[in-house]
Design an enzyme around this catalytic site. Sequence first.
Site, PDB file in Angstrom:
ATOM      1  N   ARG A 101      23.614  -6.787   0.307  1.00 55.22           N
ATOM      2  CA  ARG A 101      23.001  -7.862   1.161  1.00 55.22           C
ATOM      3  C   ARG A 101      22.901  -9.050   0.364  1.00 55.22           C
ATOM      4  O   ARG A 101      23.105  -9.001  -0.832  1.00 55.22           O
ATOM      5  CB  ARG A 101      21.381  -7.314   1.230  1.00 55.22           C
ATOM      6  CG  ARG A 101      21.108  -5.966   2.193  1.00 55.22           C
ATOM      7  CD  ARG A 101      19.765  -5.553   2.359  1.00 55.22           C
ATOM      8  NE  ARG A 101      19.418  -4.335   3.317  1.00 55.22           N
ATOM      9  CZ  ARG A 101      19.735  -3.223   2.779  1.00 55.22           C
ATOM     10  NH1 ARG A 101      19.749  -2.854   1.664  1.00 55.22           N
ATOM     11  NH2 ARG A 101      19.310  -2.295   3.654  1.00 55.22           N
ATOM     12  N   LYS A 108      16.353  -3.008  -0.755  1.00 57.08           N
ATOM     13  CA  LYS A 108      15.418  -3.109   0.314  1.00 57.08           C
ATOM     14  C   LYS A 108      14.433  -1.955   0.098  1.00 57.08           C
ATOM     15  O   LYS A 108      14.763  -0.732  -0.064  1.00 57.08           O
ATOM     16  CB  LYS A 108      16.105  -2.978   1.759  1.00 57.08           C
ATOM     17  CG  LYS A 108      15.203  -3.522   2.819  1.00 57.08           C
ATOM     18  CD  LYS A 108      15.934  -3.459   4.161  1.00 57.08           C
ATOM     19  CE  LYS A 108      15.022  -4.042   5.576  1.00 57.08           C
ATOM     20  NZ  LYS A 108      15.455  -4.039   6.581  1.00 57.08           N
ATOM     21  N   HIS A 124      26.293 -11.355   5.948  1.00 61.58           N
ATOM     22  CA  HIS A 124      26.076  -9.588   6.546  1.00 61.58           C
ATOM     23  C   HIS A 124      27.251  -9.453   7.164  1.00 61.58           C
ATOM     24  O   HIS A 124      27.480  -8.426   7.425  1.00 61.58           O
ATOM     25  CB  HIS A 124      24.673 -10.020   7.344  1.00 61.58           C
ATOM     26  CG  HIS A 124      24.299  -8.790   7.592  1.00 61.58           C
ATOM     27  ND1 HIS A 124      23.334  -8.168   6.591  1.00 61.58           N
ATOM     28  CD2 HIS A 124      24.205  -7.772   8.743  1.00 61.58           C
ATOM     29  CE1 HIS A 124      23.046  -7.123   6.971  1.00 61.58           C
ATOM     30  NE2 HIS A 124      23.525  -6.738   8.297  1.00 61.58           N
ATOM     31  N   ARG A 153      29.007  -7.437   4.842  1.00 58.44           N
ATOM     32  CA  ARG A 153      28.269  -5.972   4.889  1.00 58.44           C
ATOM     33  C   ARG A 153      28.642  -5.085   6.246  1.00 58.44           C
ATOM     34  O   ARG A 153      29.005  -4.001   5.895  1.00 58.44           O
ATOM     35  CB  ARG A 153      26.871  -6.235   4.845  1.00 58.44           C
ATOM     36  CG  ARG A 153      26.220  -4.837   4.756  1.00 58.44           C
ATOM     37  CD  ARG A 153      24.759  -5.333   4.445  1.00 58.44           C
ATOM     38  NE  ARG A 153      23.775  -4.216   4.693  1.00 58.44           N
ATOM     39  CZ  ARG A 153      23.509  -3.118   3.740  1.00 58.44           C
ATOM     40  NH1 ARG A 153      24.065  -3.186   2.599  1.00 58.44           N
ATOM     41  NH2 ARG A 153      22.607  -2.173   3.925  1.00 58.44           N
ATOM     42  N   HIS A 159      20.487   2.711   3.371  1.00 63.01           N
ATOM     43  CA  HIS A 159      19.917   2.789   4.486  1.00 63.01           C
ATOM     44  C   HIS A 159      19.087   4.066   4.712  1.00 63.01           C
ATOM     45  O   HIS A 159      19.383   5.020   4.302  1.00 63.01           O
ATOM     46  CB  HIS A 159      20.679   2.898   5.848  1.00 63.01           C
ATOM     47  CG  HIS A 159      21.464   1.512   6.031  1.00 63.01           C
ATOM     48  ND1 HIS A 159      22.811   1.540   6.784  1.00 63.01           N
ATOM     49  CD2 HIS A 159      21.207   0.342   5.826  1.00 63.01           C
ATOM     50  CE1 HIS A 159      23.258   0.387   7.200  1.00 63.01           C
ATOM     51  NE2 HIS A 159      22.030  -0.469   6.574  1.00 63.01           N
ATOM     52  N   TYR A 188      26.668   0.070  12.835  1.00 61.73           N
ATOM     53  CA  TYR A 188      27.660  -0.689  12.257  1.00 61.73           C
ATOM     54  C   TYR A 188      29.128  -0.054  12.457  1.00 61.73           C
ATOM     55  O   TYR A 188      30.160  -0.877  12.353  1.00 61.73           O
ATOM     56  CB  TYR A 188      27.701  -0.707  10.642  1.00 61.73           C
ATOM     57  CG  TYR A 188      26.481  -1.587  10.280  1.00 61.73           C
ATOM     58  CD1 TYR A 188      26.783  -3.156   9.844  1.00 61.73           C
ATOM     59  CD2 TYR A 188      25.136  -1.018   9.961  1.00 61.73           C
ATOM     60  CE1 TYR A 188      25.698  -3.798   9.568  1.00 61.73           C
ATOM     61  CE2 TYR A 188      24.215  -1.784   9.631  1.00 61.73           C
ATOM     62  CZ  TYR A 188      24.280  -3.035   9.368  1.00 61.73           C
ATOM     63  OH  TYR A 188      23.385  -4.070   8.827  1.00 61.73           O
TER      64      TYR A 188
END
Length: 333
Positions: free
Chosen positions: A172, A198, A273, A276, A299, A308
């Site tokens: 990120r 995150k 992104h 990513r 994640h 994705y």
Amino acid sequence: MPPPDVPVLPRPTATPALPAAPVDVTEAWLANRRLSAHTRDAYRRDVTAWLTWCAHTDLDPLRATFLHVNAYARALEGSVGARTGRPLTPATVARRLSAVSSWYDFLVKLRAVDANPVAGADRPRVDRDHSATVGLSPQEVDALLAAAHADTGPTAARNRAVVALLADLGLRVGELVSLDLTDLGVERGHRSVRFVGKGGRPRRRALTPPTAYAVDAYLAERAAAQGLPPAELTGPLLVTATGGRLDRHSVFRLVRRLARDAGIASWARLSPHSLRHAFATTARAEGVPLEDVQDAMGHADPRTTRRYDRDRHNLDRDPAYVIWAARSRRTPG
């Protein structure tokens, strides 16, 4: 005066008291959670926007109900993003409401409110099977890397390190610009980088040989400019010409400039992104197991990783073929 076209709902006359000013409560809430600096800033902006709306509509946030939250959500859906100039997406609205919901959960724990008003609100439906990010094909990523290698100027070495880290690790942008030199290391023969992802989760990733080379070349050049050996450099990993930490907006501009130089048609709509996104899509297309891609991207929910994987609906991957092939191997003749 309240903003035009925003419903103003009645509020009770009784006014409860916060244990401190709203700004102080927000900071206490943020300090109570393990969050990256980028996530902390985003949550702070989201709660500030809610409190600003409450002030415009003459609403005490401690007396808000789900009806007020619904009105706020509809106002968000009708607003335009300052950066994009386009209406806010359902995912953006849902994310902003999620931050406000977390803030109210904190207030419930403090006994400042009896219940979280966002819990009963009508939040936008977000399609977990779709990502709005403009992706890149493997060939376009190659072209972007080639454009970075062909780049010239005083920041060219840094730019090559930036693009390599984004392309090979799928970081990120907030994770990227938060890296410090002390985050680099060697673990069991692997060049590695550690960072806070995150949700405040500590993470580590391996550096591929080309990425490690790009980082080393950049640091060697930076150290030579300061008359130091690379080992004596300190501070952020990626810095500006004046020595400050590189910010996310600079990385956005860099990705688009290099994509334009590479002749990528969608360059004006790309973002960090996008790299990513390409990392996850390419990894799955190359047969990397979903759980390994999920771990690499940090994640918490595998459904986030799956969206994705745009090749997952390819009929070539239908499990029916695998079952049929196995049955054929078991059947004589």
